[in-house]
Design an enzyme around this catalytic site. Sequence first.
Site, mmCIF file in Angstrom:
data_model
loop_
_atom_site.group_PDB
_atom_site.id
_atom_site.type_symbol
_atom_site.label_atom_id
_atom_site.label_comp_id
_atom_site.label_asym_id
_atom_site.label_seq_id
_atom_site.Cartn_x
_atom_site.Cartn_y
_atom_site.Cartn_z
ATOM 1 C CE LYS A 194 -51.862 37.519 22.349
ATOM 2 N NZ LYS A 194 -51.415 36.489 23.290
ATOM 3 N N GLY A 246 -61.662 37.580 26.787
ATOM 4 C CA GLY A 246 -60.673 37.739 27.852
ATOM 5 C C GLY A 246 -61.226 38.623 28.950
ATOM 6 N N GLY A 251 -60.327 44.034 27.525
ATOM 7 C CA GLY A 251 -61.412 44.296 26.574
ATOM 8 C C GLY A 251 -61.680 45.784 26.424
ATOM 9 C CD GLU A 268 -68.943 36.952 23.739
ATOM 10 O OE1 GLU A 268 -69.395 37.033 24.893
ATOM 11 O OE2 GLU A 268 -69.654 36.997 22.724
ATOM 12 C CB CYS A 302 -66.590 33.584 30.941
ATOM 13 S SG CYS A 302 -67.278 32.650 29.571
ATOM 14 C CD GLU A 404 -64.324 36.672 35.542
ATOM 15 O OE1 GLU A 404 -63.469 37.480 35.143
ATOM 16 O OE2 GLU A 404 -65.032 36.009 34.772
HETATM 17 P P1 NDP Z 1 -56.674 38.544 29.373
HETATM 18 O O1 NDP Z 1 -57.614 39.629 29.070
HETATM 19 O O2 NDP Z 1 -55.530 38.813 30.220
HETATM 20 O O3 NDP Z 1 -56.068 37.943 28.014
HETATM 21 C C1 NDP Z 1 -56.878 37.484 26.965
HETATM 22 C C2 NDP Z 1 -56.070 37.515 25.687
HETATM 23 O O4 NDP Z 1 -55.759 38.863 25.345
HETATM 24 C C3 NDP Z 1 -54.741 36.805 25.782
HETATM 25 O O5 NDP Z 1 -54.450 36.214 24.534
HETATM 26 C C4 NDP Z 1 -53.799 37.951 26.062
HETATM 27 O O6 NDP Z 1 -52.466 37.676 25.735
HETATM 28 C C5 NDP Z 1 -54.365 39.016 25.162
HETATM 29 N N1 NDP Z 1 -54.003 40.379 25.510
HETATM 30 C C6 NDP Z 1 -53.503 40.851 26.670
HETATM 31 N N2 NDP Z 1 -53.306 42.192 26.585
HETATM 32 C C7 NDP Z 1 -53.699 42.559 25.345
HETATM 33 C C8 NDP Z 1 -53.763 43.797 24.653
HETATM 34 N N3 NDP Z 1 -53.379 44.935 25.219
HETATM 35 N N4 NDP Z 1 -54.234 43.819 23.388
HETATM 36 C C9 NDP Z 1 -54.640 42.691 22.786
HETATM 37 N N5 NDP Z 1 -54.596 41.469 23.392
HETATM 38 C C10 NDP Z 1 -54.151 41.407 24.659
HETATM 39 O O7 NDP Z 1 -57.598 37.375 29.923
HETATM 40 P P2 NDP Z 1 -57.168 35.950 30.449
HETATM 41 O O8 NDP Z 1 -56.391 35.209 29.425
HETATM 42 O O9 NDP Z 1 -56.600 36.150 31.792
HETATM 43 O O10 NDP Z 1 -58.577 35.201 30.523
HETATM 44 C C11 NDP Z 1 -59.414 35.229 31.600
HETATM 45 C C12 NDP Z 1 -60.564 36.186 31.396
HETATM 46 O O11 NDP Z 1 -61.297 35.849 30.234
HETATM 47 C C13 NDP Z 1 -61.565 36.141 32.521
HETATM 48 O O12 NDP Z 1 -61.873 37.440 32.962
HETATM 49 C C14 NDP Z 1 -62.798 35.506 31.907
HETATM 50 O O13 NDP Z 1 -64.016 35.850 32.471
HETATM 51 C C15 NDP Z 1 -62.699 35.951 30.506
HETATM 52 N N6 NDP Z 1 -63.445 35.029 29.678
HETATM 53 C C16 NDP Z 1 -64.605 35.458 29.079
HETATM 54 C C17 NDP Z 1 -65.378 34.593 28.336
HETATM 55 C C18 NDP Z 1 -66.605 35.051 27.627
HETATM 56 O O14 NDP Z 1 -67.012 34.383 26.676
HETATM 57 N N7 NDP Z 1 -67.209 36.131 28.019
HETATM 58 C C19 NDP Z 1 -65.001 33.198 28.170
HETATM 59 C C20 NDP Z 1 -63.790 32.846 28.852
HETATM 60 C C21 NDP Z 1 -63.040 33.757 29.559
HETATM 61 P P3 NDP Z 1 -51.443 37.151 26.876
HETATM 62 O O15 NDP Z 1 -52.020 35.916 27.428
HETATM 63 O O16 NDP Z 1 -50.226 36.931 26.101
HETATM 64 O O17 NDP Z 1 -51.351 38.252 27.882
#
Ligand code: NDP
Length: 498
Positions: A194, A246, A251, A268, A302, A404
Site C-alpha cells: 500500500k 512512515g 509506527g 523505519e 528521514c 522532526e
Molecule cells: P505516515 O505514518 O502518516 O504514513 C505512512 C504510511 O502508513 C502511509 O502509507 C499511510 O497511509 C499508512 N498508514 C497510516 N495510518 C496507518 C495505520 N493505522 N495502519 C497502517 N498504515 C497506516 O507517514 P507519512 O506518509 O506522513 O511519511 C512521513 C514520515 O515517514 C516521516 O515521519 C518520516 O521521517 C518517515 N520516514 C522514515 C523513513 C525511514 O526510513 N526511517 C524514510 C522516510 C520517511 P496514508 O498515506 O493513506 O495515510
Amino acid sequence: MTTQTTSQLTRDTIDIPYRHVTTHFIDGAWQEGQGDEIIEVVDPATNTVWGSVPVGTRADVNAAVEAAHAAFTTGPWARTTPSERAELMLRIADEIEKRATELSLTNTLENGSPVAETSGAAANAASIFRYFATLAPELEADDVRPFPNGQGESLVRKDPIGVCALIAPWNFPINLMVTKLAPALLAGCTVVMKPASPTPLSFRIIVDAITAAGVPAGVVNLVTGPGRMGDLMVRHPKVAKVAFTGSTPVGRHIAAACGELLRPVTLELGGKSSAIVMEDADLHEMSARLIRSCMRNTGQTCYISTRILAPASRYDEIVNMVTETIATAPQGDPLDPATVFGPSANHSQYKSVLAHLDSAIAEGARVTIGGEPAQLGGELADGLFIQPTVLADVTPEMRVAREEIFGPVITIHKYDDLDDAISLANNTEFGLGGIVFGTDQEKALEVAEAMNTGSVGLNFFASNHAAPFGGRHDSGLGVEYGPEGLAAYLAYKSIHRR
Ligand code: NDP
C-alpha cells in the site's frame, strides 16, 4: 516516452501512463476496486488535482491477501529457487530502467520532489533489486552447524516467511517500497503493498515492470487507499510479516497491533539527526555537500542531518556559510531540472512546517534566511512552497530542536566542546542518521562512534544497499538493506541430526 525532456514539459502534456485510475493490482491483473470512493492526487507545486485512485475496501484487501497467500502456498513461485528469483529480479531491474522517465515525472507530480531528485529513482530502484539478487547464493549455501558437544549437527534452513504487508510513505514512494519488495521477493515471499495516499500512482509503474519481467500472478499485489487499509493489511490473519516506513505515531500503532498478534515487523520511522561540525572542518567542502546531506528532497528525507551543531569558535562563520549555501540553491518548479527546493509534498506537511517556524520564532530562534511561505508566480502561485530557512541560535528545549520538521528548515546550535556536541546530538528521542564534518578522520570516526544512532556519515551521508539501515529508539525497529535486511523476510528452521 524516453524522448521527453523536462525543458519541453507542460503539466497537461506530460506523457505518463497513469492519471485517473479505478483499479488495484490483484492476482496478476489490474482489477476494478470494489468501493466507490476515490482519493484525489494533488500536484503540490500548483495545488491542483491531476489524478485519482480508488479507495480500497476490506474486500479488496482480502482479495489481495488471498491472492498473495495462494501464490505463496500453491503457485509456481513456491517452487522457485533463490537463483531463479534473482534472475527475475535482474529482469525487473532492466524493466524499471526502461521506465525511468515516466517514473520520475509521475513521482514529481505526486509529491513535488524536484526532477533532479526523481530522475535517479529508477536507477536507484534497479540497483536495489540488483544488490539483493547478489545475495541468492547466501540463501542456497549449505548451512550445517555442529553441536558444540560434537554429538550431531543442525541443518539451518532459511524459508520465506510468508505473505508480507508492505506500507510506504510519500517522501520517496518508489525507493521506500522497493527497499522492502526486493528482499521479500528474493526470500520467496509474496506481498501486498500500500503506497501513501498522496503518492499512489508512481508505484503502479514498478508493478508494470514486475509484470513485464514475468513475475507470476499473485506474487505482487498493490492496493490503494487510506491508513485504515494499512491497518486491515497489518491485522489480516494470512499476513506473516509487516514492513512499514512512515511516522513514529503510526509506527507505534502498528507495533502495538503486531505485538498483540506476535507478528514480525520492521519499522523505519522518523528522525532528528545532527551534523556535528568539528573545529577543523573544511567549510568549503561542507558547503558543497550541505544540501544533499542536510536538506535532501526539500528537507523531506528521514535521515538528513537538519540540526547543525557548530563549535562556538567558528559559530558565526558556519552560520554565514550555511545561510549563503541555502541562498544560492534555486527554489521553483520541480519539473525544472535546475530546481533544488520544490514545494512541501502535501497540504498537511505544509501547515506543519509553517507551525514549526512560528514556534521557533516565538521561542527566540533567529531567522537568517527564509522563514515564511514562498510566493512564486504563474501556475505555481498556489503551490505549497515554503522559503528554504535557516534558524540560528536554536537551543535544546525549543520545539524545532526536538521534533522532526520534515521541510526546508535547518537549525543551527552552538556547542562548547566535542563532549557537549555529542551530548547535544544524542539528546533526542530519535536515532536514525548523523554526520561528522571534520578533517581529522580518526577524531571524526571517534565522534561518529559516540553518536547513538543507526547510521553516521563522515563528511557526507548516503545509505548503502549493502549495509544495514535502521533507527534506534523512536526511529524504528529492525533494519533494512544488507543481509540483515534480507533476514527480516526469512523464517529459520533448524533440523538436528546425529
Ligand atoms: P505516515 O505514518 O502518516 O504514513 C505512512 C504510511 O502508513 C502511509 O502509507 C499511510 O497511509 C499508512 N498508514 C497510516 N495510518 C496507518 C495505520 N493505522 N495502519 C497502517 N498504515 C497506516 O507517514 P507519512 O506518509 O506522513 O511519511 C512521513 C514520515 O515517514 C516521516 O515521519 C518520516 O521521517 C518517515 N520516514 C522514515 C523513513 C525511514 O526510513 N526511517 C524514510 C522516510 C520517511 P496514508 O498515506 O493513506 O495515510
